[in-house]
Structure formats: structure tokens, C-alpha cells
Design an enzyme around this catalytic site. Sequence first.
Site, PDB file in Angstrom:
ATOM      1  N   THR A   1      -3.718   7.972  -7.480  1.00  0.00           N
ATOM      2  CA  THR A   1      -3.111   8.895  -7.501  1.00  0.00           C
ATOM      3  C   THR A   1      -2.071   8.869  -8.634  1.00  0.00           C
ATOM      4  OG1 THR A   1      -2.608   9.161  -5.125  1.00  0.00           O
ATOM      5  CG2 THR A   1      -1.090  10.379  -6.582  1.00  0.00           C
TER       6      THR A   1
ATOM      7  N   LYS B   1      -6.035  10.343   5.216  1.00  0.00           N
ATOM      8  CA  LYS B   1      -4.940   9.803   5.878  1.00  0.00           C
ATOM      9  C   LYS B   1      -5.256   8.356   6.643  1.00  0.00           C
ATOM     10  CE  LYS B   1      -5.060  13.524   8.650  1.00  0.00           C
ATOM     11  NZ  LYS B   1      -6.209  14.334   8.093  1.00  0.00           N
TER      12      LYS B   1
ATOM     13  N   ASN C   1       1.272  16.362  -1.168  1.00  0.00           N
ATOM     14  CA  ASN C   1       1.818  15.261  -0.489  1.00  0.00           C
ATOM     15  C   ASN C   1       3.561  15.805  -0.464  1.00  0.00           C
ATOM     16  OD1 ASN C   1       0.035  13.572   0.319  1.00  0.00           O
ATOM     17  ND2 ASN C   1       0.617  11.862  -1.181  1.00  0.00           N
TER      18      ASN C   1
ATOM     19  N   GLY D   1       7.265   7.972   5.860  1.00  0.00           N
ATOM     20  CA  GLY D   1       7.207   6.927   5.037  1.00  0.00           C
ATOM     21  C   GLY D   1       5.707   6.592   4.575  1.00  0.00           C
TER      22      GLY D   1
ATOM     23  N   CYS E   1       2.147   6.556   0.411  1.00  0.00           N
ATOM     24  CA  CYS E   1       1.877   7.666  -0.756  1.00  0.00           C
ATOM     25  C   CYS E   1       2.954   8.760  -0.719  1.00  0.00           C
ATOM     26  CB  CYS E   1       0.492   8.402  -0.246  1.00  0.00           C
ATOM     27  SG  CYS E   1      -0.853   7.225  -0.286  1.00  0.00           S
TER      28      CYS E   1
ATOM     29  N   LYS F   1       6.354   7.937  -2.579  1.00  0.00           N
ATOM     30  CA  LYS F   1       6.068   7.739  -3.985  1.00  0.00           C
ATOM     31  C   LYS F   1       5.733   8.788  -4.765  1.00  0.00           C
ATOM     32  CE  LYS F   1       1.613   5.636  -4.624  1.00  0.00           C
ATOM     33  NZ  LYS F   1       0.842   6.788  -5.194  1.00  0.00           N
TER      34      LYS F   1
HETATM   35  N1  LIG Z   1      -3.289   4.431   1.235  1.00  0.00           N
HETATM   36  C1  LIG Z   1      -3.433   5.881   1.217  1.00  0.00           C
HETATM   37  O1  LIG Z   1      -3.590   6.161   2.345  1.00  0.00           O
HETATM   38  C2  LIG Z   1      -3.825   6.648  -0.038  1.00  0.00           C
HETATM   39  C3  LIG Z   1      -4.274   7.990   0.073  1.00  0.00           C
HETATM   40  C4  LIG Z   1      -4.818   8.665  -0.966  1.00  0.00           C
HETATM   41  C5  LIG Z   1      -4.542   8.223  -2.169  1.00  0.00           C
HETATM   42  N2  LIG Z   1      -3.782   6.932  -2.282  1.00  0.00           N
HETATM   43  C6  LIG Z   1      -3.700   6.422  -3.705  1.00  0.00           C
HETATM   44  O2  LIG Z   1      -4.736   5.516  -4.170  1.00  0.00           O
HETATM   45  C7  LIG Z   1      -4.452   4.411  -4.819  1.00  0.00           C
HETATM   46  C8  LIG Z   1      -4.591   2.960  -4.253  1.00  0.00           C
HETATM   47  O3  LIG Z   1      -3.768   3.112  -3.146  1.00  0.00           O
HETATM   48  P1  LIG Z   1      -4.160   2.030  -1.852  1.00  0.00           P
HETATM   49  O4  LIG Z   1      -3.351   2.371  -0.675  1.00  0.00           O
HETATM   50  O5  LIG Z   1      -5.665   1.768  -1.818  1.00  0.00           O
HETATM   51  O6  LIG Z   1      -3.581   0.680  -2.547  1.00  0.00           O
HETATM   52  P2  LIG Z   1      -3.643  -0.983  -2.313  1.00  0.00           P
HETATM   53  O7  LIG Z   1      -2.612  -1.419  -2.682  1.00  0.00           O
HETATM   54  O8  LIG Z   1      -4.022  -0.940  -0.998  1.00  0.00           O
HETATM   55  O9  LIG Z   1      -5.134  -1.263  -3.153  1.00  0.00           O
HETATM   56  C9  LIG Z   1      -4.670  -1.529  -4.408  1.00  0.00           C
HETATM   57  C10 LIG Z   1      -5.786  -2.746  -4.903  1.00  0.00           C
HETATM   58  O10 LIG Z   1      -6.148  -2.645  -6.142  1.00  0.00           O
HETATM   59  C11 LIG Z   1      -6.318  -4.015  -6.615  1.00  0.00           C
HETATM   60  N3  LIG Z   1      -5.988  -4.004  -7.833  1.00  0.00           N
HETATM   61  C12 LIG Z   1      -4.831  -3.868  -8.868  1.00  0.00           C
HETATM   62  N4  LIG Z   1      -5.151  -3.991 -10.233  1.00  0.00           N
HETATM   63  C13 LIG Z   1      -6.464  -4.214 -10.180  1.00  0.00           C
HETATM   64  C14 LIG Z   1      -7.531  -4.502 -11.389  1.00  0.00           C
HETATM   65  N5  LIG Z   1      -7.064  -4.298 -12.564  1.00  0.00           N
HETATM   66  N6  LIG Z   1      -8.694  -4.528 -10.934  1.00  0.00           N
HETATM   67  C15 LIG Z   1      -9.031  -4.764  -9.554  1.00  0.00           C
HETATM   68  N7  LIG Z   1      -8.431  -4.506  -8.861  1.00  0.00           N
HETATM   69  C16 LIG Z   1      -7.012  -4.321  -8.863  1.00  0.00           C
HETATM   70  C17 LIG Z   1      -5.208  -4.627  -5.934  1.00  0.00           C
HETATM   71  O11 LIG Z   1      -5.377  -5.897  -5.856  1.00  0.00           O
HETATM   72  C18 LIG Z   1      -5.252  -4.060  -4.274  1.00  0.00           C
HETATM   73  O12 LIG Z   1      -6.223  -4.727  -3.765  1.00  0.00           O
HETATM   74  C19 LIG Z   1      -2.933   4.789  -5.107  1.00  0.00           C
HETATM   75  O13 LIG Z   1      -2.630   5.424  -6.398  1.00  0.00           O
HETATM   76  C20 LIG Z   1      -2.388   5.722  -3.948  1.00  0.00           C
HETATM   77  O14 LIG Z   1      -1.263   6.323  -4.266  1.00  0.00           O
HETATM   78  C21 LIG Z   1      -3.671   6.203  -1.326  1.00  0.00           C
END
Ligand SMILES: NC(=O)c1ccc[n+]([C@@H]2O[C@H](COP(=O)([O-])OP(=O)(O)OC[C@H]3O[C@@H](n4cnc5c(N)ncnc54)[C@H](O)[C@@H]3O)[C@@H](O)[C@H]2O)c1
Length: 442
Positions: free
Chosen positions: A121, A157, A214, A263, A266, A269
Amino acid sequence: MHIAMIGSGYVGLVSGTCFAEMGNFVWCVDVDREKIDGLQNGKVPIYEPGLEEMVIRNSKEARLRFTTDFSEAIPGADICFIAVGTPPGEDGSADISYVLEAAKTIAKEMTGPTVIVDKSTVPVGTSEIVRRTIEKSLAERGVSFDFDVVSNPEFLKEGVAIDDFMRPDRVVVGCGSERAERVMRELYEPFTRNQHPIYFMDIKSAEIAKYAANAMLATRISFMNEIAELCDRVGGDINNVRIGIGSDNRIGMSFLYAGTGYGGSCVPKDVKELIAVGARNGIDMAVTRAVETVNERQKGVLVRGVVGRYGEDLTGRSFAIWGLAFKPQTDDMREAPSIVIIEELIRRGARVRAFDPEAFGQARLYLGKHLNSIEFIDDQYAVLDGADALLLVTEWKQFRQPDFDRIKAALRDPVVFDGRNQFDPAKMKAMGFAYFSIGRGQ
Ligand SMILES: NC(=O)c1ccc[n+]([C@@H]2O[C@H](COP(=O)([O-])OP(=O)(O)OC[C@H]3O[C@@H](n4cnc5c(N)ncnc54)[C@H](O)[C@@H]3O)[C@@H](O)[C@H]2O)c1
């Protein structure tokens, strides 16, 4: 197709695994060696129903592989996804440094034409920055390859992530070339064939759509919490109000629950970034700011109830907490209201006994500085022993029809503060409980 998924966190791991499930060859890459070591041995670092079994099966069938070595994953990939974190910076703006780091790595390792897909995101305009970053890195290498940058925000989700990914309400793709559209249409074809639409649009609209989605969900929650406060003050029951308004098909029933505030990793933030992007562009995002203000206030609702009953000073008291994760079916503690509630109880001198079916590991990390005042007890009834009251914070299914006699017998006094409106106030009263819930007129 050959896919490189950069970032193997919640989104990267779920998406990568689901793409592999459809027959694609997927490399999930991460900079976190421990995470990748675990995944190589079938150990899934998050609790997400159904995920572990799918990871193990697709790994066995060699469609899903894990590495920290980008040079294994990126060369030859048809599509490189960026699925790294975008945490809020000091001023609430999303930090895109991990995204740009991933973009540079892709540019360093790519060996031919590729579609680069931003699944993180990211603030509006980021895809353009990613494109320029890649161009610059390729120029530094002295090479030139055709590539497209696509925005494909993820709407899954936590807790039902596999189902959301496999049967999406919609897939949104922002892209500016026919070639990228063709590749993305083909990739998502198995997920969109049964009335699950895929929408192509310009890149900026796709980037904004994720934040707007969101923020809209957050707005519904904060709105209901505000109305719940009114119900508590003047009488009325928020559940009846919900029925009264949700039955209007312009409004609908979902996401209309009062509680302890939103909370998770996502929504909070993304609300912050939307406020920040407005400010950067001279717009006061007044609705979104109000949504955040109400949410901050709402996280204190249960403790206000506790203070109302026991006074400001909670020294010598102990409270049992049911549910720590920010919502059921996940162990995610990011921005969980339970953190604010527990910290406030402890600040006022209380001790806390906590139970959650999945989130102890994460909770110990997030509540690390308070571990002297918290006991984690792996049984939903044992956690109640001798506590002054029960605070229900996260609505795991096993809390819906508990053994009330056991609750009564275990607590020092039969007092329940229900942050998720799980029980019937009249029945609770008839059973002899002092019962506090949200927006039901007490
Ligand atoms: N968690 C959710 O429900 C959700 C849903 C929709 C969108 N998102 C979005 O998706 C994105 C990721 O969220 P998430 O919850 O998966 O985060 P997360 O923290 O679970 O995972 C991110 C991963 O990226 C890795 N990382 C960081 N820098 C890196 C690099 N240069 N090369 C390789 N790996 C790297 C980290 O070590 C980590 O494992 C965010 O922007 C978030 O807003 C999350």
C-alpha cells in the site's frame, strides 16, 4: 508464469502461495533470514487459517520456493511483485523506503522484460517514483530492458486472507500499457473467472482506491462508536440502531459495529497517510482526521468503564483480558486496542492476566516493557482466577457462548466489561453479572 515476490510477510506470503496454488512458479524472497529459514522448513511465521497447509503442499510440489538471495528469484521472472512494509513515519506519512529498496534490487537483478507490480500500500505517485528508481538503476548498470510498473493494491483481510485472495470482491489494477494489462489479466484469470471482477484503471486511481477503501471502513467504525457513545449517554441500544440503519441498502450491515476501536497493521496507518497526503497537497482531510480522533478516544472506552467502577487508582487490582490480537483469527498485534487498554490498566497500578488463543508470541513482543505486570495464561477460564473483572477485548468465537458459571466462580466479583457486545445485557443481569458493553445504554 514465473513470479518473484519481494517481501514474504503477510501479503507477500499469502499472495505468493495463492499464485503457486494456481500452478505458477513463485519465489518468495525476504531480507529476514530467520523467516526464510523457517519457511524453507515448512514453518509459517504468522497464524492465518489454511496457509500453512498450502505453503507445505506447494513447496513439496516445487512451485513455491523461499530464498534470501535475490539473484535466485528475479532473473527470468515474468512478474516481480513488491510486497514489503510501508510503515508510518514520524508525521504519519507512509515510509516508502523499503519499496524503493526492493525496486533497486529488482533493477539490479533483472535480466529481461518484466512487469513490476506494486502490491504494497503506497502513497499516490509512488509507482512513478518506482519507475524512475528502476530506470536510474538500470542506467547505472549500463543496461536497458522494457519494463512496466503496475499498481495492484491488496485488499485481503487477515484471518480470512486465503479466501479473500482466492475469491476476491474485486481485483484492482492500475496500469498504463496494454502489455502490462495482458499479463495481469492472465495472472488473475483463475481468481476472477467466477464473477469476481478485475478492474483496470489509471495508476493513481488504483493507489488512491486502497487508502480510500480503508478510510471508508474506518469511518464506518468511528461513526458507530460515536453513535454508541450517544446511546450510552442518553439511552438506546447501538445494536438496534445498527439494524435500523444497516437495513437501508444504501448503507448495508457490514462494518457497522461499535467496539474498542479499529487497529491492525493497515487501517490505522492508511488513515494517517491519507491525512498526511492531504496536508502535503494543501487539503485538510477533515473527515479522516475526525475518524482518527474518535478512534483514539474509543480505545479508552473499556478503561473509562473500569475507572467508573473502581476509581482512578487501580493499585492492588487485577483484571483478566480475553483476546489480545487486533481481531480474531490472527496473531497480529500491530496497533491492537488491547495494547492501549493493558498499558492504561498497568499505568493505574493494576496487574493484568491475559488469554488469547494465538497471539501470546506477538503480545510478548508488543508488551515487552510491561511483562512484570502481565501474566499470560493459556486457558480462558484459568485466566479469570481471582481477577476483579473480565475485559473482553477481541471477539474470538470461543468467547461467544462461554460457561458463565465458571466465569462467575473464578472472578472475585462477577463483573464483565465487554468491548465487543458479545452478550445479552438482560441475561447477564439475570445471571447476576455487573455487565458493561458498548453503546447499550448503561
Ligand atoms: N497485512 C495486511 O492485512 C495487508 C493487507 C493489504 C495490504 N497490506 C499492505 O501490504 C504491504 C505489506 O504488508 P505486510 O502486512 O505483508 O507486512 P509485513 O511486515 O508482514 O511483511 C513485509 C516483509 O517485507 C520484508 N522486507 C522488507 N524490506 C525488504 C526488501 N528490501 N526485500 C525483501 N523483503 C523485504 C520484511 O522482512 C517483511 O518480511 C504493506 O504496504 C501493507 O500496508 C497489508
